[in-house]
Design a protein around this motif. Structure first.
Motif, PDB file in Angstrom:
ATOM      1  N   GLN A 295       5.073 -11.707  -2.779  1.00 31.14           N
ATOM      2  CA  GLN A 295       3.994 -12.027  -3.713  1.00 31.14           C
ATOM      3  C   GLN A 295       4.335 -11.671  -5.159  1.00 31.14           C
ATOM      4  O   GLN A 295       3.625 -12.060  -6.080  1.00 31.14           O
ATOM      5  CB  GLN A 295       2.692 -11.355  -3.289  1.00 31.14           C
ATOM      6  CG  GLN A 295       2.706  -9.846  -3.392  1.00 31.14           C
ATOM      7  CD  GLN A 295       1.424  -9.213  -2.864  1.00 31.14           C
ATOM      8  OE1 GLN A 295       0.756  -9.769  -1.992  1.00 31.14           O
ATOM      9  NE2 GLN A 295       1.081  -8.062  -3.412  1.00 31.14           N
ATOM     10  N   PHE A 296       5.433 -10.962  -5.376  1.00 34.45           N
ATOM     11  CA  PHE A 296       5.776 -10.478  -6.710  1.00 34.45           C
ATOM     12  C   PHE A 296       5.982 -11.583  -7.751  1.00 34.45           C
ATOM     13  O   PHE A 296       5.468 -11.466  -8.869  1.00 34.45           O
ATOM     14  CB  PHE A 296       7.012  -9.574  -6.649  1.00 34.45           C
ATOM     15  CG  PHE A 296       7.447  -9.077  -7.991  1.00 34.45           C
ATOM     16  CD1 PHE A 296       6.726  -8.088  -8.651  1.00 34.45           C
ATOM     17  CD2 PHE A 296       8.575  -9.599  -8.613  1.00 34.45           C
ATOM     18  CE1 PHE A 296       7.110  -7.631  -9.910  1.00 34.45           C
ATOM     19  CE2 PHE A 296       8.979  -9.155  -9.864  1.00 34.45           C
ATOM     20  CZ  PHE A 296       8.244  -8.167 -10.504  1.00 34.45           C
TER      21      PHE A 296
ATOM     22  N   LEU B  36       7.795  -3.746 -10.629  1.00 33.79           N
ATOM     23  CA  LEU B  36       7.788  -4.011  -9.189  1.00 33.79           C
ATOM     24  C   LEU B  36       7.681  -2.679  -8.464  1.00 33.79           C
ATOM     25  O   LEU B  36       8.440  -1.747  -8.773  1.00 33.79           O
ATOM     26  CB  LEU B  36       9.085  -4.706  -8.767  1.00 33.79           C
ATOM     27  CG  LEU B  36       9.349  -4.803  -7.258  1.00 33.79           C
ATOM     28  CD1 LEU B  36       8.349  -5.745  -6.592  1.00 33.79           C
ATOM     29  CD2 LEU B  36      10.783  -5.255  -7.003  1.00 33.79           C
TER      30      LEU B  36
ATOM     31  N   THR C  67       5.483  -7.283  -0.463  1.00 31.28           N
ATOM     32  CA  THR C  67       5.405  -7.051  -1.908  1.00 31.28           C
ATOM     33  C   THR C  67       6.365  -7.983  -2.641  1.00 31.28           C
ATOM     34  O   THR C  67       6.003  -8.596  -3.646  1.00 31.28           O
ATOM     35  CB  THR C  67       5.704  -5.575  -2.234  1.00 31.28           C
ATOM     36  OG1 THR C  67       4.700  -4.756  -1.639  1.00 31.28           O
ATOM     37  CG2 THR C  67       5.730  -5.323  -3.729  1.00 31.28           C
TER      38      THR C  67
ATOM     39  N   GLN D 103       8.794   0.010  -2.223  1.00 35.10           N
ATOM     40  CA  GLN D 103       8.152   0.553  -1.030  1.00 35.10           C
ATOM     41  C   GLN D 103       9.222   0.948  -0.006  1.00 35.10           C
ATOM     42  O   GLN D 103      10.371   0.518  -0.108  1.00 35.10           O
ATOM     43  CB  GLN D 103       7.259  -0.508  -0.376  1.00 35.10           C
ATOM     44  CG  GLN D 103       6.170  -1.035  -1.253  1.00 35.10           C
ATOM     45  CD  GLN D 103       4.981  -0.094  -1.311  1.00 35.10           C
ATOM     46  OE1 GLN D 103       5.016   1.025  -0.827  1.00 35.10           O
ATOM     47  NE2 GLN D 103       3.923  -0.558  -1.932  1.00 35.10           N
TER      48      GLN D 103
ATOM     49  N   GLY E  72       2.934   0.804   2.715  1.00 35.94           N
ATOM     50  CA  GLY E  72       3.410  -0.280   1.875  1.00 35.94           C
ATOM     51  C   GLY E  72       4.288  -1.236   2.663  1.00 35.94           C
ATOM     52  O   GLY E  72       4.955  -0.859   3.612  1.00 35.94           O
ATOM     53  N   ASP E  73       4.280  -2.479   2.253  1.00 37.77           N
ATOM     54  CA  ASP E  73       5.055  -3.535   2.899  1.00 37.77           C
ATOM     55  C   ASP E  73       6.052  -4.063   1.865  1.00 37.77           C
ATOM     56  O   ASP E  73       5.689  -4.867   0.999  1.00 37.77           O
ATOM     57  CB  ASP E  73       4.090  -4.619   3.374  1.00 37.77           C
ATOM     58  CG  ASP E  73       4.764  -5.835   3.974  1.00 37.77           C
ATOM     59  OD1 ASP E  73       6.006  -5.962   3.894  1.00 37.77           O
ATOM     60  OD2 ASP E  73       4.037  -6.672   4.520  1.00 37.77           O
TER      61      ASP E  73
ATOM     62  N   TRP F 213       2.710 -12.782  -9.373  1.00 36.77           N
ATOM     63  CA  TRP F 213       2.102 -11.742 -10.198  1.00 36.77           C
ATOM     64  C   TRP F 213       2.918 -11.499 -11.463  1.00 36.77           C
ATOM     65  O   TRP F 213       2.359 -11.310 -12.551  1.00 36.77           O
ATOM     66  CB  TRP F 213       1.956 -10.437  -9.418  1.00 36.77           C
ATOM     67  CG  TRP F 213       0.799 -10.450  -8.478  1.00 36.77           C
ATOM     68  CD1 TRP F 213       0.841 -10.508  -7.111  1.00 36.77           C
ATOM     69  CD2 TRP F 213      -0.573 -10.411  -8.828  1.00 36.77           C
ATOM     70  NE1 TRP F 213      -0.425 -10.502  -6.601  1.00 36.77           N
ATOM     71  CE2 TRP F 213      -1.322 -10.440  -7.633  1.00 36.77           C
ATOM     72  CE3 TRP F 213      -1.263 -10.356 -10.033  1.00 36.77           C
ATOM     73  CZ2 TRP F 213      -2.711 -10.408  -7.610  1.00 36.77           C
ATOM     74  CZ3 TRP F 213      -2.655 -10.320 -10.010  1.00 36.77           C
ATOM     75  CH2 TRP F 213      -3.359 -10.349  -8.813  1.00 36.77           C
TER      76      TRP F 213
ATOM     77  N   ASP G 104       1.071  -4.396  -5.120  1.00 30.24           N
ATOM     78  CA  ASP G 104       1.940  -4.354  -3.957  1.00 30.24           C
ATOM     79  C   ASP G 104       1.137  -4.715  -2.716  1.00 30.24           C
ATOM     80  O   ASP G 104      -0.080  -4.675  -2.709  1.00 30.24           O
ATOM     81  CB  ASP G 104       2.628  -2.987  -3.813  1.00 30.24           C
ATOM     82  CG  ASP G 104       1.685  -1.807  -3.950  1.00 30.24           C
ATOM     83  OD1 ASP G 104       0.568  -1.975  -4.470  1.00 30.24           O
ATOM     84  OD2 ASP G 104       2.059  -0.714  -3.544  1.00 30.24           O
ATOM     85  N   LYS G 105       1.861  -5.098  -1.689  1.00 26.53           N
ATOM     86  CA  LYS G 105       1.233  -5.467  -0.418  1.00 26.53           C
ATOM     87  C   LYS G 105       1.115  -4.204   0.418  1.00 26.53           C
ATOM     88  O   LYS G 105       2.095  -3.500   0.637  1.00 26.53           O
ATOM     89  CB  LYS G 105       2.097  -6.506   0.294  1.00 26.53           C
ATOM     90  CG  LYS G 105       1.628  -6.902   1.660  1.00 26.53           C
ATOM     91  CD  LYS G 105       0.742  -8.114   1.600  1.00 26.53           C
ATOM     92  CE  LYS G 105       0.151  -8.378   2.956  1.00 26.53           C
ATOM     93  NZ  LYS G 105       0.599  -9.557   3.593  1.00 26.53           N
TER      94      LYS G 105
END
Length: 150
Positions: A26-27, A43, A23, A46, A18-19, A30, A6-7
């Motif tokens: 960029q998920f 996932l 998140t 947040q 958390g952002d 990933w 997570d971001k």
């Protein structure tokens, strides 16, 4: 499952938050990498994800992992995320569950699974305590079933 990173943002006070949008952004990359390695993908939900549920790439999600700060993770906002994930056939998991009250809240919110570091500290003492929590929750759930205790 494997949790996609997570971001996070570190504030000048040292607090880490958390952002949710970061998140989500960029998920997909990933998720693709994790799935290519043969694992189901989680996932991290947040603070604020409840306002972004339409932006979640649900087709890439196998599990919604309830993260965020303590207040948010136990909130109705997090519960809305759980309800949406379950509506879409996804499993749900809550992290940092290290007390009976937190485990009870995770169960009340319909999380499928939960984890924490509770057993890492004094496992011989804490395993019986954890099993008692599970028994207590099981009895409570069974008492509310229409057919009573099995």
């Amino acid at each position: 499952f494997v949790v996609a990173p997570d971001k996070l943002t570190v504030l000048s006070t040292g607090e880490v938050i958390g952002d949710a949008l970061g998140t989500l952004e960029q998920f997909p990359a990933w998720a693709t990498e994790i799935r290519a390695a043969g694992f189901p993908v989680a996932l991290v939900a947040q603070n604020g994800l409840e306002s972004l549920l339409d932006a979640v790439p649900w087709g890439l999600v196998d599990c919604l992992f309830i993260g965020g700060n303590t207040e948010w993770k136990l909130s109705d906002a997090a519960r809305r995320c759980i309800v949406e994930a379950r509506r879409r056939g996804k499993i749900t998991h809550m992290g940092r569950v290290n007390s009976f009250s937190r485990l009870a809240r995770a169960a009340e919110m319909l999380c499928d699974t939960a984890d924490g570091t509770f057993l890492m500290f004094a496992p011989k003492k804490n395993l019986p305590r954890l099993l008692a929590w599970v028994d207590r929750l099981t009895v409570g759930v069974q008492a509310h079933l229409p057919w009573g205790n099995p």
